[in-house]
Motif scaffolding. Sequence first.
Motif, PDB file in Angstrom:
ATOM      1  N   CYS A   1       0.826  -1.203   0.000  1.00 57.50           N
ATOM      2  CA  CYS A   1       0.000   0.000   0.000  1.00 57.50           C
ATOM      3  C   CYS A   1       0.866   1.260   0.000  1.00 57.50           C
TER       4      CYS A   1
ATOM      5  N   PRO B   1       0.266   4.895   0.982  1.00 61.91           N
ATOM      6  CA  PRO B   1      -0.752   5.727   1.628  1.00 61.91           C
ATOM      7  C   PRO B   1      -1.095   7.012   0.883  1.00 61.91           C
ATOM      8  N   LYS B   2      -0.114   7.653   0.264  1.00 62.13           N
ATOM      9  CA  LYS B   2      -0.397   8.903  -0.448  1.00 62.13           C
ATOM     10  C   LYS B   2      -1.284   8.666  -1.661  1.00 62.13           C
TER      11      LYS B   2
ATOM     12  N   ALA C   1      -3.295   6.026  -2.033  1.00 56.37           N
ATOM     13  CA  ALA C   1      -4.585   5.567  -1.500  1.00 56.37           C
ATOM     14  C   ALA C   1      -5.433   6.747  -1.031  1.00 56.37           C
ATOM     15  N   ASP C   2      -4.811   7.719  -0.392  1.00 59.70           N
ATOM     16  CA  ASP C   2      -5.529   8.899   0.080  1.00 59.70           C
ATOM     17  C   ASP C   2      -6.159   9.663  -1.077  1.00 59.70           C
ATOM     18  N   ARG C   3      -5.430   9.782  -2.172  1.00 61.27           N
ATOM     19  CA  ARG C   3      -5.971  10.490  -3.335  1.00 61.27           C
ATOM     20  C   ARG C   3      -7.202   9.786  -3.891  1.00 61.27           C
TER      21      ARG C   3
ATOM     22  N   ILE D   1      -9.258   7.571  -2.206  1.00 60.14           N
ATOM     23  CA  ILE D   1     -10.343   7.576  -1.221  1.00 60.14           C
ATOM     24  C   ILE D   1     -10.938   8.978  -1.064  1.00 60.14           C
ATOM     25  N   SER D   2     -10.113  10.007  -1.183  1.00 59.72           N
ATOM     26  CA  SER D   2     -10.626  11.379  -1.098  1.00 59.72           C
ATOM     27  C   SER D   2     -11.551  11.692  -2.269  1.00 59.72           C
TER      28      SER D   2
ATOM     29  N   PRO E   1     -14.816   7.833  -1.852  1.00 55.59           N
ATOM     30  CA  PRO E   1     -14.652   7.102  -0.591  1.00 55.59           C
ATOM     31  C   PRO E   1     -14.882   5.589  -0.680  1.00 55.59           C
TER      32      PRO E   1
ATOM     33  N   GLY F   1     -12.039   2.429  -1.916  1.00 57.24           N
ATOM     34  CA  GLY F   1     -11.032   1.697  -1.136  1.00 57.24           C
ATOM     35  C   GLY F   1     -11.054   0.207  -1.405  1.00 57.24           C
TER      36      GLY F   1
ATOM     37  N   CYS G   1      -3.584  -3.034  -3.520  1.00 55.93           N
ATOM     38  CA  CYS G   1      -2.521  -2.989  -2.516  1.00 55.93           C
ATOM     39  C   CYS G   1      -1.780  -4.311  -2.336  1.00 55.93           C
TER      40      CYS G   1
END
Length: 96
Positions: free
Chosen positions: A24, A26-27, A29-31, A33-34, A37, A40, A45
Motif C-alpha cells: 500500500c 498511503p499517499k 490511496a488517500d488520493r 479515497i478522497s 470514498p 477503497g 494494494c
Amino acid sequence: MDVQAIFRNKMDKNIPAYHILGACNPKLADRVISAEPNAGTLLPCNFIMREDDAGNTVVSFMDPVAVLGLCESDEPKAVAAEAKEMLQRVVAKLGG
C-alpha cells in the motif's frame, strides 16, 4: 501472508510456495479515497509471489488501471496509472 502454510495447516493441502504481500502507498490511496470514498475496495494494494511448476518465482499484481477504471472520477484513474508504473518498476527490478 504465507498461503502455502495456511493451506497446509488448515486443510492439510500441499501447494507450491505462494505468498500474498502488501504494497500500500498511503499517499496514492488517500488520493483515491478522497475522490471516491467507496473506492477503497478497489485499491490494488496486494501482489503475489508464487512458485510455478518449474520452480521459478512468479510475481503478479492486479492491473490498477483496469480496476480503478471502474471509478467515475478522474483522480482514481490518474492514481492507477502512477501505481501501475511503480509496480512495473518493482517487477522489472526483481526480474533483472
